[in-house]
Design an enzyme around this catalytic site. Structure first.
Site, PDB file in Angstrom:
ATOM      1  CD  GLN A 147      41.734  48.873  37.871  1.00 41.74           C
ATOM      2  OE1 GLN A 147      42.459  48.195  38.587  1.00 41.74           O
ATOM      3  NE2 GLN A 147      40.426  48.729  37.859  1.00 41.74           N
ATOM      4  CB  CYS A 194      70.380  54.407  24.801  1.00 41.90           C
ATOM      5  SG  CYS A 194      69.306  53.288  25.740  1.00 41.90           S
ATOM      6  CG  HIS A 218      47.254  49.677  35.552  1.00 41.54           C
ATOM      7  ND1 HIS A 218      46.238  48.813  35.882  1.00 41.54           N
ATOM      8  CD2 HIS A 218      47.597  50.302  36.724  1.00 41.54           C
ATOM      9  CE1 HIS A 218      45.986  48.889  37.189  1.00 41.54           C
ATOM     10  NE2 HIS A 218      46.791  49.784  37.719  1.00 41.54           N
ATOM     11  CB  SER A 235      38.366  41.959  40.572  1.00 47.61           C
ATOM     12  OG  SER A 235      39.709  42.410  40.416  1.00 47.61           O
ATOM     13  CG  ASP A 295      41.311  47.399  26.448  1.00 49.67           C
ATOM     14  OD1 ASP A 295      40.582  46.653  27.128  1.00 49.67           O
ATOM     15  OD2 ASP A 295      41.077  48.620  26.309  1.00 49.67           O
TER      16      ASP A 295
HETATM   17  C1  BV8 Z   1      52.408  49.474  43.142  1.00 48.84           C
HETATM   18  C2  BV8 Z   1      49.253  46.388  33.340  1.00 48.84           C
HETATM   19  C3  BV8 Z   1      54.142  50.197  44.604  1.00 48.84           C
HETATM   20  C4  BV8 Z   1      50.116  45.236  32.934  1.00 48.84           C
HETATM   21  C5  BV8 Z   1      48.371  45.853  35.548  1.00 48.84           C
HETATM   22  C6  BV8 Z   1      48.651  47.744  48.439  1.00 48.84           C
HETATM   23  C7  BV8 Z   1      49.043  49.019  48.057  1.00 48.84           C
HETATM   24  C8  BV8 Z   1      49.881  49.215  46.961  1.00 48.84           C
HETATM   25  C9  BV8 Z   1      50.305  48.111  46.209  1.00 48.84           C
HETATM   26  C10 BV8 Z   1      49.899  46.856  46.574  1.00 48.84           C
HETATM   27  C11 BV8 Z   1      49.084  46.665  47.671  1.00 48.84           C
HETATM   28  N1  BV8 Z   1      48.879  45.329  47.799  1.00 48.84           N
HETATM   29  C12 BV8 Z   1      49.499  44.682  46.794  1.00 48.84           C
HETATM   30  C13 BV8 Z   1      50.139  45.575  46.041  1.00 48.84           C
HETATM   31  C14 BV8 Z   1      50.947  45.256  44.883  1.00 48.84           C
HETATM   32  C15 BV8 Z   1      50.135  45.219  43.590  1.00 48.84           C
HETATM   33  C16 BV8 Z   1      48.738  44.656  43.736  1.00 48.84           C
HETATM   34  O1  BV8 Z   1      47.771  45.399  43.853  1.00 48.84           O
HETATM   35  N2  BV8 Z   1      48.636  43.334  43.682  1.00 48.84           N
HETATM   36  C17 BV8 Z   1      47.338  42.701  43.734  1.00 48.84           C
HETATM   37  C18 BV8 Z   1      47.345  41.472  42.811  1.00 48.84           C
HETATM   38  C19 BV8 Z   1      47.019  42.349  45.166  1.00 48.84           C
HETATM   39  N3  BV8 Z   1      50.061  46.541  43.023  1.00 48.84           N
HETATM   40  C20 BV8 Z   1      51.090  46.935  42.261  1.00 48.84           C
HETATM   41  O2  BV8 Z   1      52.099  46.274  42.080  1.00 48.84           O
HETATM   42  C21 BV8 Z   1      50.975  48.308  41.617  1.00 48.84           C
HETATM   43  N4  BV8 Z   1      52.176  49.019  41.913  1.00 48.84           N
HETATM   44  O3  BV8 Z   1      51.572  49.677  43.943  1.00 48.84           O
HETATM   45  O4  BV8 Z   1      53.743  49.635  43.348  1.00 48.84           O
HETATM   46  C22 BV8 Z   1      55.158  51.198  44.243  1.00 48.84           C
HETATM   47  C23 BV8 Z   1      54.899  52.530  44.493  1.00 48.84           C
HETATM   48  C24 BV8 Z   1      55.858  53.439  44.170  1.00 48.84           C
HETATM   49  C25 BV8 Z   1      57.066  53.027  43.595  1.00 48.84           C
HETATM   50  C26 BV8 Z   1      57.311  51.677  43.337  1.00 48.84           C
HETATM   51  C27 BV8 Z   1      56.347  50.740  43.662  1.00 48.84           C
HETATM   52  C28 BV8 Z   1      50.910  48.197  40.105  1.00 48.84           C
HETATM   53  C29 BV8 Z   1      49.642  47.521  39.680  1.00 48.84           C
HETATM   54  C30 BV8 Z   1      49.504  47.575  38.141  1.00 48.84           C
HETATM   55  C31 BV8 Z   1      49.735  46.214  37.559  1.00 48.84           C
HETATM   56  N5  BV8 Z   1      49.477  46.230  36.106  1.00 48.84           N
HETATM   57  N6  BV8 Z   1      48.173  45.930  34.221  1.00 48.84           N
HETATM   58  C32 BV8 Z   1      49.420  44.320  31.974  1.00 48.84           C
HETATM   59  O5  BV8 Z   1      48.221  44.550  31.665  1.00 48.84           O
HETATM   60  O6  BV8 Z   1      50.060  43.376  31.492  1.00 48.84           O
HETATM   61  S1  BV8 Z   1      47.123  45.323  36.538  1.00 48.84           S
HETATM   62  C33 BV8 Z   1      45.947  44.432  35.691  1.00 48.84           C
HETATM   63  O7  BV8 Z   1      44.963  44.147  36.679  1.00 48.84           O
HETATM   64  C34 BV8 Z   1      45.182  45.157  34.582  1.00 48.84           C
HETATM   65  O8  BV8 Z   1      45.510  46.511  34.394  1.00 48.84           O
HETATM   66  C35 BV8 Z   1      43.730  45.031  35.105  1.00 48.84           C
HETATM   67  O9  BV8 Z   1      42.899  46.005  34.620  1.00 48.84           O
HETATM   68  C36 BV8 Z   1      44.027  45.200  36.520  1.00 48.84           C
HETATM   69  C37 BV8 Z   1      43.011  45.087  37.581  1.00 48.84           C
HETATM   70  O10 BV8 Z   1      42.209  43.998  37.352  1.00 48.84           O
HETATM   71  P1  BV8 Z   1      40.702  44.303  36.910  1.00 48.84           P
HETATM   72  O11 BV8 Z   1      40.713  45.346  35.866  1.00 48.84           O
HETATM   73  O12 BV8 Z   1      39.891  44.556  38.115  1.00 48.84           O
HETATM   74  O13 BV8 Z   1      40.352  42.969  36.190  1.00 48.84           O
HETATM   75  P2  BV8 Z   1      39.940  41.587  36.843  1.00 48.84           P
HETATM   76  O14 BV8 Z   1      40.070  40.542  35.800  1.00 48.84           O
HETATM   77  O15 BV8 Z   1      40.647  41.428  38.157  1.00 48.84           O
HETATM   78  O16 BV8 Z   1      38.385  41.783  37.175  1.00 48.84           O
HETATM   79  C38 BV8 Z   1      37.457  41.906  36.106  1.00 48.84           C
HETATM   80  C39 BV8 Z   1      36.127  42.228  36.746  1.00 48.84           C
HETATM   81  O17 BV8 Z   1      35.188  42.440  35.700  1.00 48.84           O
HETATM   82  C40 BV8 Z   1      35.578  41.105  37.616  1.00 48.84           C
HETATM   83  O18 BV8 Z   1      35.083  41.651  38.818  1.00 48.84           O
HETATM   84  C41 BV8 Z   1      34.414  40.530  36.790  1.00 48.84           C
HETATM   85  O19 BV8 Z   1      33.341  40.084  37.608  1.00 48.84           O
HETATM   86  C42 BV8 Z   1      33.992  41.744  36.009  1.00 48.84           C
HETATM   87  N7  BV8 Z   1      33.333  41.469  34.721  1.00 48.84           N
HETATM   88  C43 BV8 Z   1      33.447  40.377  33.932  1.00 48.84           C
HETATM   89  N8  BV8 Z   1      32.663  40.555  32.815  1.00 48.84           N
HETATM   90  C44 BV8 Z   1      32.079  41.776  32.933  1.00 48.84           C
HETATM   91  C45 BV8 Z   1      32.499  42.367  34.139  1.00 48.84           C
HETATM   92  N9  BV8 Z   1      32.089  43.587  34.539  1.00 48.84           N
HETATM   93  C46 BV8 Z   1      31.226  44.239  33.727  1.00 48.84           C
HETATM   94  N10 BV8 Z   1      30.781  43.753  32.553  1.00 48.84           N
HETATM   95  C47 BV8 Z   1      31.178  42.532  32.127  1.00 48.84           C
HETATM   96  N11 BV8 Z   1      30.726  42.035  30.944  1.00 48.84           N
END
Ligand code: BV8
Length: 257
Positions: free
Chosen positions: A105, A155, A123, A194, A108
């Site tokens: 996901q 464009c 992503h 997460s 970077d």
């Molecule tokens: C879409 C790029 C539809 C940009 C990112 C249900 C179904 C479908 C969609 C949805 C749905 N419900 C809601 C949605 C909409 C939305 C969504 O999911 N929202 C969430 C907030 C609820 N989804 C979307 O909009 C997606 N699109 O479905 O569109 C569609 C379909 C067809 C046509 C049109 C539309 C698009 C989602 C992509 C968004 N872009 N990134 C950018 O980076 O600027 S997402 C972003 O979050 C990053 O990519 C990141 O990787 C990603 C997910 O987060 P995580 O990677 O899990 O990171 P997080 O910080 O949350 O967690 C870190 C974890 O690591 C923690 O658990 C922590 O404990 C742990 N950790 C910490 N340290 C360590 C560790 N683990 C191991 N070792 C360590 N040392």
């Protein structure tokens, strides 16, 4: 295993040792030990901005300069980060298993810098830029300063970072490959995610429903924890080298004299 206790350890290690098809999904947590802020953890990227403020097509339409400034800031930040031990183990595992696929996901680029040859980037990438209007224009772009902003395509349309924003569909081919591979995985590891962002967060659940042995590597519980076979609690940079060692001790113990 040296560094950690693993629930159902022997079964987990045995399954990994025997696995022919291994699929890994990584999230921002795999880059945390490279000092890349996660999205939702303490000090996460979103601490200062809410996702809808910057990582959406609406935000870009409303204020392309602000959105570009955030992405150029992230490019500069991440450009100074190095892959960590977790990235390096995953790159090595490409050669260790008969079939190994890395789905990320993250945007970077640290998996590629650690040697992973072709991660599936659900992503997109921070280090690519494309036209906001024409398809197929994505190109490598590591610039951390661009003037004037936003850059424009020949464009005339503004260019944008080649990442998937909230509310945008994922690259179809990448998503379809990820879904199909998750369905056929024997072992599926969800590392540093997460389990909140969809549709990526469905992949471990699809793997479990298809009979895979699902492992979670994360210091904390997540919404995925209740659905995995074993949760390995700790940072990926510690867990993965320990797991790598446990499934294939590199220096088999020398015979006792
Ligand atoms: C879409 C790029 C539809 C940009 C990112 C249900 C179904 C479908 C969609 C949805 C749905 N419900 C809601 C949605 C909409 C939305 C969504 O999911 N929202 C969430 C907030 C609820 N989804 C979307 O909009 C997606 N699109 O479905 O569109 C569609 C379909 C067809 C046509 C049109 C539309 C698009 C989602 C992509 C968004 N872009 N990134 C950018 O980076 O600027 S997402 C972003 O979050 C990053 O990519 C990141 O990787 C990603 C997910 O987060 P995580 O990677 O899990 O990171 P997080 O910080 O949350 O967690 C870190 C974890 O690591 C923690 O658990 C922590 O404990 C742990 N950790 C910490 N340290 C360590 C560790 N683990 C191991 N070792 C360590 N040392």
């Amino acid at each position: 295993m040296t560094a950690i206790r693993v629930p159902r350890e022997e079964e987990t290690l045995d399954r990994l040792r025997r696995a022919r098809r291994v699929v890994v999904l990584t999230g921002a947590g795999v880059s945390a030990e490279s000092r890349v802020p996660t999205f939702r953890g303490p000090g996460g990227l979103w601490r200062d901005f809410r996702p809808e403020e910057l990582a959406t097509p609406e935000a870009f339409a409303r204020d392309p300069v602000l959105v570009w400034e955030w992405y150029l800031w992230r490019r500069g930040l991440i450009g100074n980060c190095e892959p960590n031990a977790a990235h390096r183990v995953l790159a090595r595992w490409e050669r260790r298993f008969r079939s190994f696929t890395l789905i990320t996901q993250n945007v970077d680029g640290l998996h590629q810098r650690a040697g992973s040859s072709a991660p599936i980037e659900l992503h997109g990438s921070l280090f690519r830029t494309r036209c906001s209007r024409e398809a197929g224009t994505a190109r490598e772009d590591r610039r951390v300063r661009i003037e004037p902003l936003p850059p424009r395509c020949a464009c005339g349309a503004p260019e944008r970072p080649d990442v998937v924003w909230f509310g945008e569909g994922l690259p179809l081919e990448a998503l379809q490959s990820a879904l199909s591979l998750s369905r056929s995985a024997e072992v599926f590891l969800a590392i540093g995610t997460s389990g909140i962002v969809q549709p990526a967060a469905s992949l471990p659940r699809i793997a479990a429903a298809s009979g895979a042995w699902v492992l979670e590597v994360n210091p904390e519980d997540t919404p995925l924890t209740a659905e995995v076979n074993a949760a390995l609690r700790g940072p990926a940079g510690v867990i993965l080298p320990a797991l790598d060692e446990a499934i294939e001790p590199r220096d088999p113990p020398s015979p006792t004299p």
